[in-house]
Write an enzyme that holds these catalytic residues in place. Structure first.
Site, PDB file in Angstrom:
ATOM      1  N   HIS A  23       0.827  -1.208   0.000  1.00  0.00           N
ATOM      2  CA  HIS A  23       0.000   0.000   0.000  1.00  0.00           C
ATOM      3  C   HIS A  23       0.875   1.277   0.000  1.00  0.00           C
ATOM      4  O   HIS A  23       0.920   2.029   0.969  1.00  0.00           O
ATOM      5  CB  HIS A  23      -0.969   0.017   1.188  1.00  0.00           C
ATOM      6  N   HIS A 102       1.289   8.360   5.943  1.00  0.00           N
ATOM      7  CA  HIS A 102       1.131   8.859   4.575  1.00  0.00           C
ATOM      8  C   HIS A 102       2.123   9.996   4.349  1.00  0.00           C
ATOM      9  O   HIS A 102       2.629  10.585   5.295  1.00  0.00           O
ATOM     10  CB  HIS A 102      -0.289   9.411   4.351  1.00  0.00           C
TER      11      HIS A 102
END
Length: 170
Positions: A23, A102
């Site tokens: 991811h 992130h």
């Protein structure tokens, strides 16, 4: 051969076993050594990879990395360069790894030579590989790490959000 379950890979239901084990949610190019820094949310890791496809370093908890990769995990240090004691995925003092993060960006204005500064949005989910019983204990933060690529060390130099607790959890 026996089929693997989606839970064996930390996958999101519906993507198929092994399809989303990394991811990647950000990629930043570092022209100083022709490499990229990726943010791998599902591994809670920032990874720097050269054009030769070799891993230069991994900024993540040292838990669970296999031989060949474990040696690439950066060692946490304090402002004086002294190694910080860590047990499992928890370290002394204010240092913390990023969790399900992130947006890992190299800060070009601060980075020079072997010293690289990276800013990260630390979502903070599954911190230290644990989900707290009280979900209000979760917090997110912005964090800046200073990486000495030659010494293979990492220092946490700034954070914001931890003191706000669950109010800013994302």
């Amino acid at each position: 051969s026996e089929m693997c379950k989606e839970t064996d890979f930390g996958d999101i239901v519906g993507t198929g076993a092994g399809r989303n084990w990394l991811h990647v949610n950000s990629v930043d190019y570092d022209p100083t050594d022709d490499s990229i820094i990726i943010s791998s949310r599902h591994q809670s890791a920032l990874i720097k990879i050269g054009r030769d496809k070799k891993i230069k370093w991994i900024l993540a908890s040292p838990e669970g990395w296999k031989k060949g990769w474990a040696e690439k995990v950066l060692t946490p240090v304090d402002a004086k360069g002294n190694k910080i004691k860590c047990e499992g995925s928890k370290c002394e003092g204010d240092f913390d790894w990023s969790w399900t993060q992130h947006t890992a960006w190299k800060i070009d204005e601060l980075s020079k030579g072997d010293i690289v500064y990276v800013s990260v949005f630390d979502n903070g989910d599954g911190r230290a590989f644990v989900q707290p019983e009280d979900q209000n204990e979760k917090y997110s933060r912005a964090v800046v790490y200073k990486i000495d690529q030659k010494k293979k060390t990492v220092e946490q130099v700034w954070e914001f959000g931890k003191e706000r607790g669950h109010e800013l959890f994302s």
